[in-house]
Design a protein around this motif. Structure first.
Motif, PDB file in Angstrom:
ATOM      1  N   ILE A 146     118.572 -34.230 -20.436  1.00 45.50           N
ATOM      2  CA  ILE A 146     119.716 -33.609 -19.749  1.00 45.50           C
ATOM      3  C   ILE A 146     119.397 -33.441 -18.262  1.00 45.50           C
ATOM      4  N   SER A 147     118.151 -33.127 -17.951  1.00 46.68           N
ATOM      5  CA  SER A 147     117.795 -32.905 -16.546  1.00 46.68           C
ATOM      6  C   SER A 147     117.290 -34.172 -15.845  1.00 46.68           C
ATOM      7  N   HIS A 148     117.233 -35.296 -16.559  1.00 45.55           N
ATOM      8  CA  HIS A 148     116.766 -36.562 -15.974  1.00 45.55           C
ATOM      9  C   HIS A 148     117.661 -37.713 -16.425  1.00 45.55           C
ATOM     10  N   MET A 149     118.941 -37.588 -16.164  1.00 46.86           N
ATOM     11  CA  MET A 149     119.896 -38.616 -16.589  1.00 46.86           C
ATOM     12  C   MET A 149     119.705 -39.902 -15.798  1.00 46.86           C
ATOM     13  N   VAL A 150     119.729 -41.018 -16.500  1.00 45.90           N
ATOM     14  CA  VAL A 150     119.673 -42.339 -15.873  1.00 45.90           C
ATOM     15  C   VAL A 150     120.721 -43.227 -16.534  1.00 45.90           C
TER      16      VAL A 150
END
Length: 143
Positions: free
Chosen positions: A101-105
């Motif tokens: 959720i905090s590192h969307m790619v």
């Protein structure tokens, strides 16, 4: 919310399906996992950086270990092992979900798929934490 054994076994079976799908692929076909996971024309892992076979196989091993505990929960005549499996799936699932959720790619489709799939995985673990229904608990103690 009370859960009886048949419901718990169904949830455990779903975790087995998830664990086998991810675990076998990552453990035994790490390059294909890196280039093609989750399948269906999508590719999420290679969006996040260079291929690391060691890390991918570790992920496969983790999923297969959780799967083994889920299988033990299905085979058990008590709910305790299923609840322990739920604890493992919950800890892993919530932390894994939080990271992604905090590192969307990737595209919005990739993001939606990630949130949905990892959210479901975490929820399955949480569902397994609930105690058995009173009638299930009574039957277990009588055996």
């Amino acid at each position: 919310m009370d859960m009886n054994n048949s419901y718990r076994r169904t949830v455990l079976a779903l975790t087995v399906a998830v664990g086998l799908y991810v675990g076998l692929w990552a453990q035994f076909f790490p390059h294909g996992f890196y280039t093609s996971f989750p399948g269906f024309g999508l590719s999420w892992i290679n969006l996040d950086g260079a291929n690391n076979e060691h890390l991918i196989r570790d992920v496969g091993s983790l999923y297969l270990a959780l799967t083994a505990i889920s299988i033990a929960g299905i085979a058990s005549r008590t709910v305790a092992i299923g609840r322990v499996a739920g604890l493992g799936w919950t800890v892993f699932g919530v932390l894994h979900f939080g990271y992604h959720i905090s590192h969307m790619v990737g595209t919005s489709t990739d993001a939606a798929g990630t949130v949905l799939s990892l959210g479901i995985s975490a929820i399955l673990g949480i569902l397994l934490l609930f105690p058995a229904s009173k009638s299930t608990s009574i039957r277990e103690h009588q055996q």
